[in-house]
Design a protein around this motif. Structure first.
Motif, PDB file in Angstrom:
ATOM      1  N   ILE A 192     -12.743  18.296 -12.001  1.00 58.76           N
ATOM      2  CA  ILE A 192     -11.972  17.110 -12.373  1.00 58.76           C
ATOM      3  C   ILE A 192     -12.201  16.796 -13.844  1.00 58.76           C
ATOM      4  CG2 ILE A 192     -12.076  16.114 -10.051  1.00 58.76           C
ATOM      5  CD1 ILE A 192     -14.168  14.090 -11.173  1.00 58.76           C
ATOM      6  N   VAL A 193     -11.291  16.034 -14.400  1.00 60.66           N
ATOM      7  CA  VAL A 193     -11.489  15.469 -15.727  1.00 60.66           C
ATOM      8  C   VAL A 193     -11.307  13.970 -15.579  1.00 60.66           C
ATOM      9  CG1 VAL A 193     -10.669  15.314 -18.101  1.00 60.66           C
ATOM     10  CG2 VAL A 193     -10.681  17.527 -16.928  1.00 60.66           C
ATOM     11  N   ASP A 194     -12.381  13.238 -15.857  1.00 61.65           N
ATOM     12  CA  ASP A 194     -12.325  11.779 -15.853  1.00 61.65           C
ATOM     13  C   ASP A 194     -11.923  11.372 -17.266  1.00 61.65           C
ATOM     14  OD1 ASP A 194     -12.663   9.064 -15.798  1.00 61.65           O
ATOM     15  OD2 ASP A 194     -14.769   9.117 -15.168  1.00 61.65           O
ATOM     16  N   ARG A 195     -10.730  10.883 -17.422  1.00 66.53           N
ATOM     17  CA  ARG A 195     -10.225  10.526 -18.742  1.00 66.53           C
ATOM     18  C   ARG A 195     -10.938   9.309 -19.330  1.00 66.53           C
ATOM     19  NH1 ARG A 195      -7.123  14.452 -19.125  1.00 66.53           N
ATOM     20  NH2 ARG A 195      -5.497  15.048 -17.708  1.00 66.53           N
ATOM     21  N   ASN A 196     -11.665   8.583 -18.472  1.00 67.08           N
ATOM     22  CA  ASN A 196     -12.440   7.438 -18.921  1.00 67.08           C
ATOM     23  C   ASN A 196     -13.894   7.662 -18.512  1.00 67.08           C
ATOM     24  OD1 ASN A 196     -13.126   4.964 -19.977  1.00 67.08           O
ATOM     25  ND2 ASN A 196     -12.458   3.825 -18.174  1.00 67.08           N
ATOM     26  N   GLY A 197     -14.528   8.637 -19.134  1.00 66.28           N
ATOM     27  CA  GLY A 197     -15.906   9.009 -18.820  1.00 66.28           C
ATOM     28  C   GLY A 197     -16.901   7.926 -19.200  1.00 66.28           C
ATOM     29  N   PRO A 198     -18.199   8.217 -19.000  1.00 65.78           N
ATOM     30  CA  PRO A 198     -19.242   7.217 -19.220  1.00 65.78           C
ATOM     31  C   PRO A 198     -19.223   6.576 -20.613  1.00 65.78           C
ATOM     32  CG  PRO A 198     -20.153   9.149 -18.184  1.00 65.78           C
ATOM     33  CD  PRO A 198     -18.737   9.475 -18.532  1.00 65.78           C
ATOM     34  N   PRO A 221     -13.101  11.441 -22.334  1.00 67.55           N
ATOM     35  CA  PRO A 221     -12.925  12.326 -21.178  1.00 67.55           C
ATOM     36  C   PRO A 221     -14.194  13.136 -20.872  1.00 67.55           C
ATOM     37  CG  PRO A 221     -11.047  12.477 -22.645  1.00 67.55           C
ATOM     38  CD  PRO A 221     -12.096  11.670 -23.366  1.00 67.55           C
ATOM     39  N   MET A 222     -14.434  13.318 -19.580  1.00 62.60           N
ATOM     40  CA  MET A 222     -15.576  14.103 -19.137  1.00 62.60           C
ATOM     41  C   MET A 222     -15.137  15.027 -18.013  1.00 62.60           C
ATOM     42  SD  MET A 222     -19.292  12.927 -17.844  1.00 62.60           S
ATOM     43  CE  MET A 222     -20.441  14.130 -17.222  1.00 62.60           C
ATOM     44  N   ALA A 223     -15.423  16.312 -18.180  1.00 62.26           N
ATOM     45  CA  ALA A 223     -15.136  17.294 -17.136  1.00 62.26           C
ATOM     46  C   ALA A 223     -16.342  17.398 -16.211  1.00 62.26           C
ATOM     47  CB  ALA A 223     -14.842  18.654 -17.759  1.00 62.26           C
ATOM     48  N   VAL A 224     -16.073  17.498 -14.917  1.00 68.73           N
ATOM     49  CA  VAL A 224     -17.123  17.675 -13.914  1.00 68.73           C
ATOM     50  C   VAL A 224     -16.647  18.774 -12.967  1.00 68.73           C
ATOM     51  CG1 VAL A 224     -18.561  16.571 -12.159  1.00 68.73           C
ATOM     52  CG2 VAL A 224     -17.661  15.195 -14.057  1.00 68.73           C
ATOM     53  N   PHE A 225     -17.502  19.782 -12.748  1.00 72.50           N
ATOM     54  CA  PHE A 225     -17.144  20.854 -11.824  1.00 72.50           C
ATOM     55  C   PHE A 225     -18.200  20.984 -10.743  1.00 72.50           C
ATOM     56  CE2 PHE A 225     -19.585  22.760 -15.213  1.00 72.50           C
ATOM     57  CZ  PHE A 225     -20.404  23.696 -14.599  1.00 72.50           C
ATOM     58  N   GLU A 226     -17.853  21.660  -9.659  1.00 77.03           N
ATOM     59  CA  GLU A 226     -18.650  21.830  -8.446  1.00 77.03           C
ATOM     60  C   GLU A 226     -18.527  20.584  -7.574  1.00 77.03           C
ATOM     61  OE1 GLU A 226     -20.043  24.485  -7.118  1.00 77.03           O
ATOM     62  OE2 GLU A 226     -19.799  25.789  -8.853  1.00 77.03           O
ATOM     63  N   SER A 227     -18.209  20.796  -6.302  1.00 81.07           N
ATOM     64  CA  SER A 227     -17.916  19.686  -5.405  1.00 81.07           C
ATOM     65  C   SER A 227     -19.075  18.695  -5.272  1.00 81.07           C
ATOM     66  CB  SER A 227     -17.486  20.198  -4.034  1.00 81.07           C
ATOM     67  OG  SER A 227     -18.450  21.068  -3.500  1.00 81.07           O
ATOM     68  N   GLY A 228     -20.309  19.177  -5.163  1.00 79.27           N
ATOM     69  CA  GLY A 228     -21.446  18.272  -5.055  1.00 79.27           C
ATOM     70  C   GLY A 228     -21.607  17.412  -6.296  1.00 79.27           C
ATOM     71  N   VAL A 247     -21.387  13.268  -6.531  1.00 81.88           N
ATOM     72  CA  VAL A 247     -22.452  12.452  -7.125  1.00 81.88           C
ATOM     73  C   VAL A 247     -21.899  11.652  -8.299  1.00 81.88           C
ATOM     74  CG1 VAL A 247     -24.653  12.530  -8.365  1.00 81.88           C
ATOM     75  CG2 VAL A 247     -24.324  13.954  -6.340  1.00 81.88           C
ATOM     76  N   TYR A 248     -21.102  12.285  -9.133  1.00 79.75           N
ATOM     77  CA  TYR A 248     -20.521  11.609 -10.301  1.00 79.75           C
ATOM     78  C   TYR A 248     -19.651  10.421  -9.867  1.00 79.75           C
ATOM     79  CZ  TYR A 248     -17.715  10.737 -14.449  1.00 79.75           C
ATOM     80  OH  TYR A 248     -17.085  10.134 -15.506  1.00 79.75           O
ATOM     81  N   LEU A 249     -18.755  10.662  -8.918  1.00 81.56           N
ATOM     82  CA  LEU A 249     -17.854   9.596  -8.480  1.00 81.56           C
ATOM     83  C   LEU A 249     -18.602   8.474  -7.756  1.00 81.56           C
ATOM     84  CD1 LEU A 249     -14.781  11.717  -7.353  1.00 81.56           C
ATOM     85  CD2 LEU A 249     -15.026  10.350  -9.449  1.00 81.56           C
ATOM     86  N   ALA A 250     -19.631   8.829  -6.980  1.00 78.82           N
ATOM     87  CA  ALA A 250     -20.445   7.794  -6.328  1.00 78.82           C
ATOM     88  C   ALA A 250     -21.146   6.949  -7.381  1.00 78.82           C
ATOM     89  CB  ALA A 250     -21.458   8.431  -5.377  1.00 78.82           C
ATOM     90  N   GLY A 251     -21.674   7.598  -8.412  1.00 85.10           N
ATOM     91  CA  GLY A 251     -22.334   6.857  -9.483  1.00 85.10           C
ATOM     92  C   GLY A 251     -21.374   5.977 -10.261  1.00 85.10           C
ATOM     93  N   LYS A 252     -20.203   6.501 -10.518  1.00 90.07           N
ATOM     94  CA  LYS A 252     -19.229   5.748 -11.303  1.00 90.07           C
ATOM     95  C   LYS A 252     -18.703   4.527 -10.544  1.00 90.07           C
ATOM     96  CE  LYS A 252     -15.029   6.009 -13.942  1.00 90.07           C
ATOM     97  NZ  LYS A 252     -14.371   6.747 -14.957  1.00 90.07           N
ATOM     98  N   THR A 253     -18.469   4.693  -9.245  1.00 91.05           N
ATOM     99  CA  THR A 253     -17.877   3.610  -8.463  1.00 91.05           C
ATOM    100  C   THR A 253     -18.909   2.686  -7.821  1.00 91.05           C
ATOM    101  OG1 THR A 253     -17.824   4.907  -6.420  1.00 91.05           O
ATOM    102  CG2 THR A 253     -15.881   5.055  -7.879  1.00 91.05           C
ATOM    103  N   GLY A 254     -20.152   3.158  -7.715  1.00 94.72           N
ATOM    104  CA  GLY A 254     -21.165   2.375  -7.022  1.00 94.72           C
ATOM    105  C   GLY A 254     -20.965   2.372  -5.513  1.00 94.72           C
ATOM    106  N   LYS A 255     -20.211   3.346  -5.015  1.00 94.99           N
ATOM    107  CA  LYS A 255     -19.922   3.437  -3.579  1.00 94.99           C
ATOM    108  C   LYS A 255     -20.365   4.792  -3.045  1.00 94.99           C
ATOM    109  CE  LYS A 255     -15.848   0.499  -3.980  1.00 94.99           C
ATOM    110  NZ  LYS A 255     -14.404   0.426  -3.803  1.00 94.99           N
TER     111      LYS A 255
END
Length: 171
Positions: A25-31, A35-42, A46-54
């Motif tokens: 994925i590419v998060d166009r609004n990274g930390p 933009p921040m690219a993230v690869f590998e499903s795990g 982890v990235y999306l859980a951290g970003k959303t707090g969910k």
């Protein structure tokens, strides 16, 4: 992304996923707002859980229990059960005679089975998490991958029923 025609080898995609694999994925609004690219499903989970707090327990113990189960899926369940889809091979050649595979799979499922017996509906305990999201799809097709659920009835029924009750589990 059409992997049948080799789009994963194009330089544009290799900048996102240097190992040329999906998902990525590419998060166009990274930390840092960039933009921040993230690869590998795990890593994506982890990235999306951290970003959303969910989808990751907030307490430290619960967080690491969920991450343990996520890593178990990434390093064992996914690769073992994913083999038939990639190569047409059996999920675990000679599984019944491979002590390490049987022990690893059996001990983890027995532990989960015990937790289900004391009321933990999800792999990481009482909260639905990224561990359940990662493991659930593999449980749905597990019989063809050599898991005899008669040995672990609470794991199968507890985890799959609890996860199916979640909005994404019904899809």
């Amino acid at each position: 992304m059409n992997i049948r025609i080799g789009e994963q080898f194009k330089p544009e995609f290799l900048r996102i996923s240097p190992n040329n694999k999906i998902p990525a994925i590419v998060d166009r609004n990274g930390p840092d707002g960039k933009p921040m690219a993230v690869f590998e499903s795990g890593a994506i989970l982890v990235y999306l859980a951290g970003k959303t707090g969910k989808l990751l327990p907030r307490d430290v113990r619960g967080k690491y229990v969920a991450l343990q189960w996520l890593m178990f899926q990434m390093g064992s369940v996914g690769p073992m059960m994913g083999r038939p889809g990639i190569s047409g091979a059996t999920p675990c050649p000679n599984a019944s005679s491979t002590p390490s595979t049987v022990t690893q799979r059996g001990q983890a499922l027995a532990r989960r089975d015990g937790e289900a017996a004391i009321g933990a509906p999800y792999f990481a305990g009482s909260e639905y998490s990224i561990a359940d999201i990662a493991i659930f799809p593999w449980l749905r097709a597990s019989e063809r991958n050599g898991i005899d659920w008669a040995e672990f009835p609470r794991s199968r029924s507890g985890s799959t029923e609890s996860t199916r009750a979640q909005p994404c589990g019904a899809r």
